[in-house]
Motif scaffolding. Structure first.
Motif, short mmCIF file in Angstrom:
data_model
loop_
_atom_site.label_atom_id
_atom_site.label_comp_id
_atom_site.label_asym_id
_atom_site.label_seq_id
_atom_site.Cartn_x
_atom_site.Cartn_y
_atom_site.Cartn_z
N LYS A 29 0.84 -1.20 0.00
CA LYS A 29 0.00 0.00 0.00
C LYS A 29 0.88 1.25 0.00
CE LYS A 29 -3.86 -2.23 2.42
NZ LYS A 29 -4.75 -2.19 3.62
N ASP A 31 0.07 4.21 0.79
CA ASP A 31 -0.17 5.14 1.90
C ASP A 31 0.48 4.71 3.21
OD1 ASP A 31 -1.77 2.99 2.44
OD2 ASP A 31 -3.65 4.10 2.58
N TYR A 32 1.18 3.55 3.21
CA TYR A 32 1.85 3.13 4.44
C TYR A 32 2.89 4.17 4.85
CZ TYR A 32 5.48 1.00 7.29
OH TYR A 32 6.42 0.77 8.25
N PRO A 95 4.74 -4.21 5.61
CA PRO A 95 4.23 -3.00 4.96
C PRO A 95 5.31 -2.15 4.28
CG PRO A 95 4.29 -2.72 7.34
CD PRO A 95 4.59 -4.17 7.07
N LEU A 98 6.75 -2.86 -1.41
CA LEU A 98 5.85 -2.64 -2.54
C LEU A 98 6.34 -3.52 -3.69
CD1 LEU A 98 5.62 1.26 -2.46
CD2 LEU A 98 3.90 -0.35 -1.60
#
Length: 345
Positions: A29, A31-32, A95, A98
């Protein structure tokens, strides 16, 4: 492709070529962490076993946490199914990671450029999927960068992890390096006499400046990184950090083929001739240096890489396979003087 001065000195943008090819975010994600200070980018292609080692080394950083890891998979065949690489990434549930898949294979340097485009950190480091970062890599390099705002690219010393059968270790050479200064700046002259960057691991660079410099030109395969950093050095500051904080793996693969290594030597030959013509003194003093460098590089192909080549492979030398004793001695002394200026005393 031969390197001509007018082509090398002009600005070139190597990012537009594959703009029509998309990279799909498969896992993670955005937006992490919206503005990480550092991006560790890992370009990969069908090597999940090695990729796991590289990923583990990127995740196990001590004393520094403000970073993201992007894995950019060039295995376009797996775009519509879950490959072994994708299964590996998902097994981490971390997290920081990516994971992108390219919809078409971009080639080696196309994927390197895509990594630069997808990265979001101010500082960018590329980790090949078979190389390793030691636990203090980010803490050490970011400390150096914070201590000297003039640095826009830092190359940290790497240790060679030679996994070839019968490989010999040069412990004396590594010991000698320990007596050199801790940090120094590379000059354009360093890139004329050799490839000071060497193995492309342990390099942390200002991402925006790297993009402004045009990225990696695949026409200069397999020495596109050498050409890129030579050009970068002409506009920005590159420094060396004399501490081992990463490992460069050497194994039996395509990069060790005779054609690849000889072609790399040819590109160096061209680059030396371009750089020496920038002023009259260089043009005179280094007139035979491209031949000197190439002959030594070809010797290393035989001795270190254990490969041989044919006469037609080195036709760029124009049939010259030796220098007179005085010229050879002069360049050897010159290189040693530059080498010893790096020592602490």
């Amino acid at each position: 492709m031969r390197i001509e001065a007018n082509e090398f000195l002009k600005y070139e943008n190597n990012f537009k070529k594959f703009d029509y090819i998309k990279s799909r975010l498969v896992y993670g994600k955005l937006d992490y962490r919206e503005n990480p200070l550092v991006t560790i980018a890992i370009p990969t292609y069908k090597r999940p076993e090695l990729l796991k080692e590289a990923l583990d080394s990127a995740l196990n950083q001590n004393g520094f946490n403000d970073y993201e890891i992007i894995v950019v998979d060039n295995d376009a065949d797996s775009i519509n199914y879950e490959s072994e690489t994708e299964k590996l990434i998902k097994s981490y549930s971390n997290p920081k990671i990516l994971y992108y898949k390219n919809e078409k294979n971009l080639g080696i340097y196309g994927n390197w450029n895509r990594c630069l485009q997808l990265a979001r950190g101010k500082w960018y480091t590329m980790l090949h999927d078979d190389d390793l970062l030691l636990n203090d890599f980010l803490k050490e390099t970011i400390f150096i960068l914070d201590s000297n705002p003039k640095i826009s690219c830092l190359k940290a010393r790497h240790l060679i992890l030679d996994e070839r059968e019968g490989a010999e270790k040069n412990s004396l050479k590594e010991t000698v390096k320990n007596f050199r200064r801790k940090v120094w700046r590379y000059s354009e002259l360093d890139f004329l006499i050799s490839n000071p960057i060497g193995g492309p691991v342990g390099i942390i660079i200002d991402r925006e400046k790297a993009i402004h410099a045009g990225g990696f030109n695949e026409n200069y395969y397999p020495a596109s990184d050498y050409v890129f950093f030579t050009r970068y050095c002409m506009d920005y500051n590159i420094y060396y950090y004399n501490k081992v904080v990463c490992l460069y793996r050497v194994s039996k693969n395509e990069s060790l083929s005779t054609g690849t290594l000889v072609n790399s030597t040819r590109i160096h030959y061209d680059m030396i001739n371009v750089l020496r013509k920038k002023n009259a003194f260089r043009d005179i003093f280094f007139r035979k240096y491209s031949l000197y460098f190439s002959l030594n590089a070809l010797k290393e192909i035989k001795s270190f890489w254990k490969l041989d080549f044919k006469e037609e492979d080195v036709d760029f030398l124009g049939g010259n396979h030796k220098l007179n004793l005085f010229t050879n001695f002069m360049y050897t002394v010159f290189k040693n003087i530059l080498f010893f200026r790096r020592f602490i005393f």
